[in-house]
Design an enzyme around this catalytic site. Sequence first.
Site, mmCIF file in Angstrom:
data_model
loop_
_atom_site.group_PDB
_atom_site.id
_atom_site.type_symbol
_atom_site.label_atom_id
_atom_site.label_comp_id
_atom_site.label_asym_id
_atom_site.label_seq_id
_atom_site.Cartn_x
_atom_site.Cartn_y
_atom_site.Cartn_z
ATOM 1 C CG HIS A 54 14.432 -1.535 9.238
ATOM 2 N ND1 HIS A 54 14.367 -0.622 8.246
ATOM 3 C CD2 HIS A 54 13.449 -1.221 10.100
ATOM 4 C CE1 HIS A 54 13.366 0.197 8.467
ATOM 5 N NE2 HIS A 54 12.794 -0.127 9.608
HETATM 6 P P1 TYD Z 1 8.735 -1.203 10.642
HETATM 7 O O1 TYD Z 1 9.106 -0.690 9.287
HETATM 8 O O2 TYD Z 1 9.547 -2.331 11.193
HETATM 9 O O3 TYD Z 1 8.765 0.006 11.690
HETATM 10 P P2 TYD Z 1 9.916 1.068 12.066
HETATM 11 O O4 TYD Z 1 11.005 0.936 11.096
HETATM 12 O O5 TYD Z 1 9.265 2.391 11.948
HETATM 13 O O6 TYD Z 1 10.332 0.819 13.458
HETATM 14 O O7 TYD Z 1 7.204 -1.593 10.617
HETATM 15 C C1 TYD Z 1 6.501 -1.983 11.768
HETATM 16 C C2 TYD Z 1 5.315 -2.836 11.345
HETATM 17 O O8 TYD Z 1 4.409 -2.099 10.514
HETATM 18 C C3 TYD Z 1 5.729 -4.064 10.554
HETATM 19 O O9 TYD Z 1 4.924 -5.150 10.997
HETATM 20 C C4 TYD Z 1 5.344 -3.742 9.126
HETATM 21 C C5 TYD Z 1 4.212 -2.759 9.275
HETATM 22 N N1 TYD Z 1 4.210 -1.749 8.200
HETATM 23 C C6 TYD Z 1 3.255 -1.802 7.205
HETATM 24 O O10 TYD Z 1 2.383 -2.695 7.184
HETATM 25 N N2 TYD Z 1 3.259 -0.850 6.230
HETATM 26 C C7 TYD Z 1 4.183 0.149 6.206
HETATM 27 O O11 TYD Z 1 4.165 1.008 5.291
HETATM 28 C C8 TYD Z 1 5.191 0.172 7.228
HETATM 29 C C9 TYD Z 1 6.246 1.233 7.248
HETATM 30 C C10 TYD Z 1 5.160 -0.794 8.203
#
Ligand code: TYD
Length: 135
Positions: A54
């Site tokens: 993303h």
């Molecule tokens: P995501 O940012 O998609 O993970 P990555 O980029 O590390 O693969 O986040 C995964 C899940 O965690 C998503 O459901 C949102 C949640 N999340 C939070 O609630 N708070 C946060 O600070 C972050 C980074 C993610």
Amino acid sequence: MKSTVDDCKIIELPSIKDHRGNLSFIESNEHIPFDIKRVYYLYDVPGGAERGGHAHKELQQLIIAMSGSFDVIVDDGKKRKKFHLNRSYYGLLMPTMIWRELNNFSSGSVCLVLASEKYDENDYIREYKEFRNVK
Ligand code: TYD
């Protein structure tokens, strides 16, 4: 101005070497160009897993391999670049609007992220096609 992969920079953090163990530190607007509003970390990452996938509209981040190692692939819609992070005194500065993928996590690795904003799902672009269109 729109950021490019050349704006993704490795920052060397201060490291106080000591026979009792080394110490590093990070201060907002001193070692990184933003106020830290949130800290999160990835751990227990299974072999072969991929994270990220993303871009963020407003969020800036510093990504650190606190333990072990992993790769961060950055993409500005035109160019891609790979960073291998494996030292806790190096951080990868991620400007806004850069697509990122994290993979090749070593066993037991910990990825620490310092973030300029609180969590906001509206700040994410999760479709690569959409990212390319707005870039
Ligand atoms: P995501 O940012 O998609 O993970 P990555 O980029 O590390 O693969 O986040 C995964 C899940 O965690 C998503 O459901 C949102 C949640 N999340 C939070 O609630 N708070 C946060 O600070 C972050 C980074 C993610």
